[in-house]
Structures are given as structure tokens and as C-alpha cells.
Scaffold this motif. Structure first.
Motif, PDB file in Angstrom:
ATOM      1  N   GLU A  99       0.846  -1.196   0.000  1.00 22.23           N
ATOM      2  CA  GLU A  99       0.000   0.000   0.000  1.00 22.23           C
ATOM      3  C   GLU A  99       0.879   1.242   0.000  1.00 22.23           C
ATOM      4  O   GLU A  99       1.738   1.401   0.872  1.00 22.23           O
ATOM      5  N   LEU A 100       0.681   2.111  -0.996  1.00 20.28           N
ATOM      6  CA  LEU A 100       1.464   3.338  -1.135  1.00 20.28           C
ATOM      7  C   LEU A 100       0.695   4.528  -0.564  1.00 20.28           C
ATOM      8  O   LEU A 100      -0.537   4.520  -0.501  1.00 20.28           O
ATOM      9  N   LYS A 101       1.439   5.564  -0.178  1.00 20.97           N
ATOM     10  CA  LYS A 101       0.803   6.803   0.267  1.00 20.97           C
ATOM     11  C   LYS A 101       0.314   7.616  -0.934  1.00 20.97           C
ATOM     12  O   LYS A 101      -0.768   8.190  -0.907  1.00 20.97           O
ATOM     13  N   LYS A 102       1.123   7.652  -1.995  1.00 18.60           N
ATOM     14  CA  LYS A 102       0.773   8.409  -3.196  1.00 18.60           C
ATOM     15  C   LYS A 102       1.225   7.634  -4.425  1.00 18.60           C
ATOM     16  O   LYS A 102       2.192   6.870  -4.365  1.00 18.60           O
ATOM     17  N   GLU A 103       0.525   7.851  -5.530  1.00 14.94           N
ATOM     18  CA  GLU A 103       0.882   7.197  -6.785  1.00 14.94           C
ATOM     19  C   GLU A 103       2.042   7.903  -7.475  1.00 14.94           C
ATOM     20  O   GLU A 103       2.686   7.339  -8.349  1.00 14.94           O
ATOM     21  N   SER A 104       2.321   9.149  -7.076  1.00 11.38           N
ATOM     22  CA  SER A 104       3.453   9.876  -7.636  1.00 11.38           C
ATOM     23  C   SER A 104       4.015  10.827  -6.585  1.00 11.38           C
ATOM     24  O   SER A 104       3.283  11.321  -5.731  1.00 11.38           O
ATOM     25  N   LEU A 115      12.703   7.313  -0.658  1.00 15.09           N
ATOM     26  CA  LEU A 115      11.645   6.578  -1.346  1.00 15.09           C
ATOM     27  C   LEU A 115      10.765   5.790  -0.381  1.00 15.09           C
ATOM     28  O   LEU A 115       9.556   5.662  -0.583  1.00 15.09           O
ATOM     29  N   LYS A 116      11.351   5.272   0.673  1.00 17.58           N
ATOM     30  CA  LYS A 116      10.611   4.465   1.647  1.00 17.58           C
ATOM     31  C   LYS A 116       9.496   5.269   2.316  1.00 17.58           C
ATOM     32  O   LYS A 116       8.509   4.699   2.798  1.00 17.58           O
ATOM     33  N   ASP A 117       9.635   6.596   2.346  1.00 20.13           N
ATOM     34  CA  ASP A 117       8.626   7.434   2.993  1.00 20.13           C
ATOM     35  C   ASP A 117       7.288   7.398   2.271  1.00 20.13           C
ATOM     36  O   ASP A 117       6.263   7.791   2.828  1.00 20.13           O
ATOM     37  N   ASN A 118       7.288   6.944   1.009  1.00 27.77           N
ATOM     38  CA  ASN A 118       6.032   6.872   0.255  1.00 27.77           C
ATOM     39  C   ASN A 118       5.329   5.529   0.419  1.00 27.77           C
ATOM     40  O   ASN A 118       4.296   5.294  -0.188  1.00 27.77           O
ATOM     41  N   ILE A 119       5.873   4.651   1.231  1.00 24.46           N
ATOM     42  CA  ILE A 119       5.274   3.330   1.434  1.00 24.46           C
ATOM     43  C   ILE A 119       4.496   3.323   2.746  1.00 24.46           C
ATOM     44  O   ILE A 119       5.061   3.555   3.810  1.00 24.46           O
ATOM     45  N   LYS A 120       3.206   3.071   2.660  1.00 26.43           N
ATOM     46  CA  LYS A 120       2.356   3.055   3.851  1.00 26.43           C
ATOM     47  C   LYS A 120       2.465   1.729   4.596  1.00 26.43           C
ATOM     48  O   LYS A 120       2.590   1.696   5.813  1.00 26.43           O
ATOM     49  N   SER A 121       2.417   0.608   3.871  1.00 26.36           N
ATOM     50  CA  SER A 121       2.535  -0.701   4.513  1.00 26.36           C
ATOM     51  C   SER A 121       2.849  -1.777   3.482  1.00 26.36           C
ATOM     52  O   SER A 121       2.505  -1.649   2.307  1.00 26.36           O
ATOM     53  N   VAL A 122       3.529  -2.823   3.951  1.00 22.12           N
ATOM     54  CA  VAL A 122       3.775  -4.025   3.148  1.00 22.12           C
ATOM     55  C   VAL A 122       3.488  -5.212   4.068  1.00 22.12           C
ATOM     56  O   VAL A 122       4.192  -5.426   5.055  1.00 22.12           O
ATOM     57  N   LYS A 123       2.434  -5.971   3.747  1.00 19.52           N
ATOM     58  CA  LYS A 123       1.999  -7.036   4.645  1.00 19.52           C
ATOM     59  C   LYS A 123       1.714  -8.339   3.905  1.00 19.52           C
ATOM     60  O   LYS A 123       1.249  -8.332   2.772  1.00 19.52           O
ATOM     61  N   ASP A 124       2.004  -9.437   4.605  1.00 17.61           N
ATOM     62  CA  ASP A 124       1.591 -10.756   4.149  1.00 17.61           C
ATOM     63  C   ASP A 124       0.279 -11.073   4.864  1.00 17.61           C
ATOM     64  O   ASP A 124       0.136 -10.786   6.049  1.00 17.61           O
ATOM     65  N   LEU A 130       6.065  -7.048   6.602  1.00 19.30           N
ATOM     66  CA  LEU A 130       7.351  -7.471   6.072  1.00 19.30           C
ATOM     67  C   LEU A 130       8.356  -6.349   6.274  1.00 19.30           C
ATOM     68  O   LEU A 130       8.017  -5.173   6.173  1.00 19.30           O
ATOM     69  N   LYS A 131       9.603  -6.697   6.547  1.00 26.07           N
ATOM     70  CA  LYS A 131      10.647  -5.711   6.843  1.00 26.07           C
ATOM     71  C   LYS A 131      11.306  -5.183   5.573  1.00 26.07           C
ATOM     72  O   LYS A 131      11.475  -5.913   4.602  1.00 26.07           O
ATOM     73  N   TYR A 132      11.678  -3.904   5.632  1.00 22.51           N
ATOM     74  CA  TYR A 132      12.361  -3.262   4.503  1.00 22.51           C
ATOM     75  C   TYR A 132      13.825  -3.679   4.460  1.00 22.51           C
ATOM     76  O   TYR A 132      14.484  -3.830   5.490  1.00 22.51           O
ATOM     77  N   SER A 133      14.344  -3.857   3.252  1.00 20.43           N
ATOM     78  CA  SER A 133      15.747  -4.219   3.059  1.00 20.43           C
ATOM     79  C   SER A 133      16.377  -3.276   2.036  1.00 20.43           C
ATOM     80  O   SER A 133      15.742  -2.917   1.039  1.00 20.43           O
ATOM     81  N   PHE A 311      -4.361  25.692   3.323  1.00 22.28           N
ATOM     82  CA  PHE A 311      -5.402  25.637   4.356  1.00 22.28           C
ATOM     83  C   PHE A 311      -5.862  24.178   4.500  1.00 22.28           C
ATOM     84  O   PHE A 311      -5.511  23.314   3.681  1.00 22.28           O
ATOM     85  N   ASN A 312      -6.614  23.889   5.558  1.00 27.95           N
ATOM     86  CA  ASN A 312      -7.071  22.526   5.867  1.00 27.95           C
ATOM     87  C   ASN A 312      -5.898  21.546   5.883  1.00 27.95           C
ATOM     88  O   ASN A 312      -5.952  20.459   5.305  1.00 27.95           O
ATOM     89  N   VAL A 313      -4.834  21.927   6.542  1.00 24.67           N
ATOM     90  CA  VAL A 313      -3.615  21.104   6.574  1.00 24.67           C
ATOM     91  C   VAL A 313      -3.761  19.952   7.568  1.00 24.67           C
ATOM     92  O   VAL A 313      -4.220  20.150   8.694  1.00 24.67           O
ATOM     93  N   THR A 314      -3.378  18.736   7.134  1.00 27.39           N
ATOM     94  CA  THR A 314      -3.306  17.566   8.021  1.00 27.39           C
ATOM     95  C   THR A 314      -1.915  16.963   7.910  1.00 27.39           C
ATOM     96  O   THR A 314      -1.223  17.135   6.911  1.00 27.39           O
ATOM     97  N   THR A 315      -1.498  16.273   8.972  1.00 25.97           N
ATOM     98  CA  THR A 315      -0.158  15.675   8.998  1.00 25.97           C
ATOM     99  C   THR A 315      -0.249  14.180   9.168  1.00 25.97           C
ATOM    100  O   THR A 315      -1.255  13.645   9.657  1.00 25.97           O
ATOM    101  N   TRP A 316       0.832  13.488   8.781  1.00 22.83           N
ATOM    102  CA  TRP A 316       0.892  12.031   8.942  1.00 22.83           C
ATOM    103  C   TRP A 316       0.931  11.680  10.419  1.00 22.83           C
ATOM    104  O   TRP A 316       1.586  12.350  11.203  1.00 22.83           O
ATOM    105  N   GLU A 317       0.224  10.619  10.796  1.00 27.69           N
ATOM    106  CA  GLU A 317       0.269  10.179  12.197  1.00 27.69           C
ATOM    107  C   GLU A 317       1.560   9.442  12.491  1.00 27.69           C
ATOM    108  O   GLU A 317       2.109   8.783  11.642  1.00 27.69           O
TER     109      GLU A 317
END
Length: 317
Positions: A99-104, A115-124, A130-133, A311-317
Motif C-alpha cells: 500500500e502506497l501513500k501516493k501514486e506519484s 523513497l521508503k517514505d512513500n510506502i504506507k505498509s507491506v503485509k503478508d 514485512l521488513k524493509y531491506s 489551508f485545511n492542513v493535516t499531517t501524517w500520524e
């Protein structure tokens, strides 16, 4: 006569004993998905077994052991029991999910990019995260294939996220990295009339520089030993013949005022067109890069320059 009765009783007893044995036909070619529980109703053939047959106990089954397994199953109908062997095959057919945060992702040439900052999750689906390498992996992890990405050269690049679970099932997902050309600072405009004033071009920390200098046209002529300076000076003109020095104009200060948004955030960035302003705002992610969402627009300074605001700014949890 007594002998005949005894023989009949023995025969009846033998027939009754045979009838009491529970009839169960174990399942064949049974396949089970990795990590899932056994469906006990599939461990025997209902049509070829006695009525009311159920599974009472299962021994020797491992849901996370791939391949063929022989398990021991105890069947019962509530009164009788029978033990049998069942051959099952455990298979893993489910791939990891990315699952990615953004498509671009957009950056300016030369900016730092993780690049890893754009990855929301990688799961089996069974074994979880799964751990990043940093290096390519074939099992139990994920990595990023940068391809031809060059963060110093403007262009659009494809980047792949490749994940593999414990059993070697692989999933790939791509996203784009848009590297925008870095804007070069404009050369300051200098007044050459000899009064020592120069119009400076404001520069911001992101490397963008844009300003519309408020230049004045200066002219001088010889008129009986006197000269005149026409431009943006106090009183509109000054006569140097009497020894009075020309007055330098105050430098222009860009400003905009926005209403209607209680949480407006000004960028303090200035561009010559609203299109340039929008391009910059679209790739901005806050001063610390932690904005997950926002709305933006642009307003125009009295000098004609455009500045984006948020305006209407939100941040990553």
C-alpha cells in the motif's frame, strides 16, 4: 434343540457386532491454504459415510508447514468412534499486499528523496508486516528498485516496490517520481544612475527565487551645469544644480492577505505566474515534509507576483 438355539444366538451376535462398526470414507487429494484452519467437514466423504458422522479430534496438522502431511483423525457419530489417516497438502497461494501513500512523488532536482517514505505498509495476509531491506530479497521482506532514477536530473521516473513473503510469493507495485527542473535565481536589477541603490531579488530556502523589481527609468542631460533625475523619488523630481542629492525609492515588500480560512498558512514564495505558483504548491509537503493533505490556492501581490497559500492542513500520524 438347545444346540440349535445357541448357534442362532452366536450368529446374531456376530451380525450385530459387524453392524456396530462406524463407516467413514476419508477425503482424498485435500488441499489447505497456508495459515488457515482445517474445515473438518471436508476431512471425509459425507455421501460414502454413515449418518451423523463428525470429526472428534485431529492430530499432526501444521497450518504453516508447506507440502504433504499425514494427519490422524478420530471420527464419531456420538455412539461409535473410528480412527483414520487423511493425507492433506498445505499450499500458499496468497501474495503480499503493498500500500502506497501516493501514486506519484514530486521533488525539485537536487532535493533529498527518501523513497521508503512513500510506502504506507507491506503485509503478508498470514505472517503480517514485512521488513524493509536495502538490498534485493527473495523471501520474507521487501525492497525498492530505483530503476533509472536520477534526483539531480529533471524527468519522470518509475520506481518499483518488490515484496516477497516467507514462502517466496512476490508482489510488485510501482509509483512515479517527478523530478522538476530547479529554478535558477534571477540576476538582481541594479540602478546605474550613480545613486548607489540596487533592487535586490528575494530568495527563499527552497532554492526558488522570484521577484518583479520596481525599476525606475533614469535620465540625465546637460542643462547649464545642472542635471535632473526622473523616477520614483520624493516629490517626483529633484534638482541637482543646488547640491541636493536624489532620494532612493524604498524597496517593494511583497504581501498578500487571505480571508475565509481560519488556518491559512502563507508560503512566502513568489512567482511570476499563477501556473508556476501552482506547480510549486502541488509538490510542497510542509516545512518538515510531514503534511499528509491540504488545500491550496494563490493570491496576487500589488506588484503582480503570485504567492501560494495553504489551508485545511493535516499531517501524517
Amino acid at each position: 434343540m438347545k444346540k440349535l438355539i445357541s448357534m442362532i444366538a452366536v450368529a446374531a451376535l456376530l451380525m450385530t457386532g459387524c453392524a456396530k462398526e462406524l463407516k467413514v470414507t476419508p477425503a482424498e487429494n485435500l488441499k489447505v491454504e497456508y495459515g488457515e484452519k482445517l474445515d473438518n467437514t471436508k476431512l471425509f466423504n459425507v455421501k460414502e459415510s454413515d449418518e451423523n458422522v463428525k470429526v472428534d479430534k485431529v492430530e499432526g496438522f501444521d497450518a504453516k508447514k508447506l507440502g504433504e502431511q499425514e494427519i490422524t483423525v478420530t471420527f464419531t457419530d456420538g455412539e461409535r468412534e473410528k480412527e483414520g489417516k487423511v493425507i492433506i497438502t498445505v499450499e500458499d497461494t496468497k501474495k503480499p499486499a503493498i500500500e502506497l501513500k501516493k501514486e506519484s512523488v514530486s521533488i525539485t532536482a537536487g532535493d533529498k528523496l527518501v523513497l521508503k517514505d512513500n510506502i504506507k505498509s507491506v503485509k503478508d495476509p498470514v505472517d503480517g508486516d514485512l521488513k524493509y531491506s536495502e538490498k534485493a530479497v527473495e523471501k520474507d521482506g521487501y525492497y525498492i528498485d530505483k530503476g533509472k532514477l536520477d534526483t539531480k536530473k529533471a524527468g519522470t521516473y518509475d520506481v518499483k516496490v518488490i515484496a516477497a513473503d516467507k514462502n517466496g510469493n512476490k508482489t510488485e507495485k510501482s509509483f512515479k517520481v517527478i523530478v522538476k527542473k530547479k529554478e535558477t535565481a534571477k540576476k538582481p536589477s541594479t540602478n546605474n544612475s550613480g545613486n548607489g541603490y540596487s533592487a535586490n531579488t528575494p530568495t527563499n530556502n527552497s532554492g526558488f527565487s522570484s521577484s518583479k523589481p520596481n525599476n525606475s527609468e533614469n535620465s540625465s542631460s546637460s542643462n547649464g551645469g545642472s542635471s535632473s533625475n526622473s523616477g520614483n523619488s520624493n516629490g517626483g523630481s529633484s534638482n541637482n544644480g543646488g547640491g541636493q542629492k536624489p532620494v532612493n525609492p524604498a524597496p517593494h515588500q511583497h504581501s498578500i492577505t487571505v480571508t475565509g480560512h481560519p488556518d491559512v498558512v502563507y508560503s512566502n514564495m513568489w512567482f511570476e505566474s499563477i501556473e508556476e505558483s501552482a506547480i510549486w504548491a502541488d509538490s510542497y509537503r510542509g516545512p518538515n515534509g510531514d503534511w499528509s493533505g491540504f488545500g491550496y490556492s494563490s493570491a496576487q501581490c500589488s506588484c503582480g507576483m503570485w504567492s501560494p497559500y495553504f489551508f485545511n492542513v493535516t499531517t501524517w500520524e
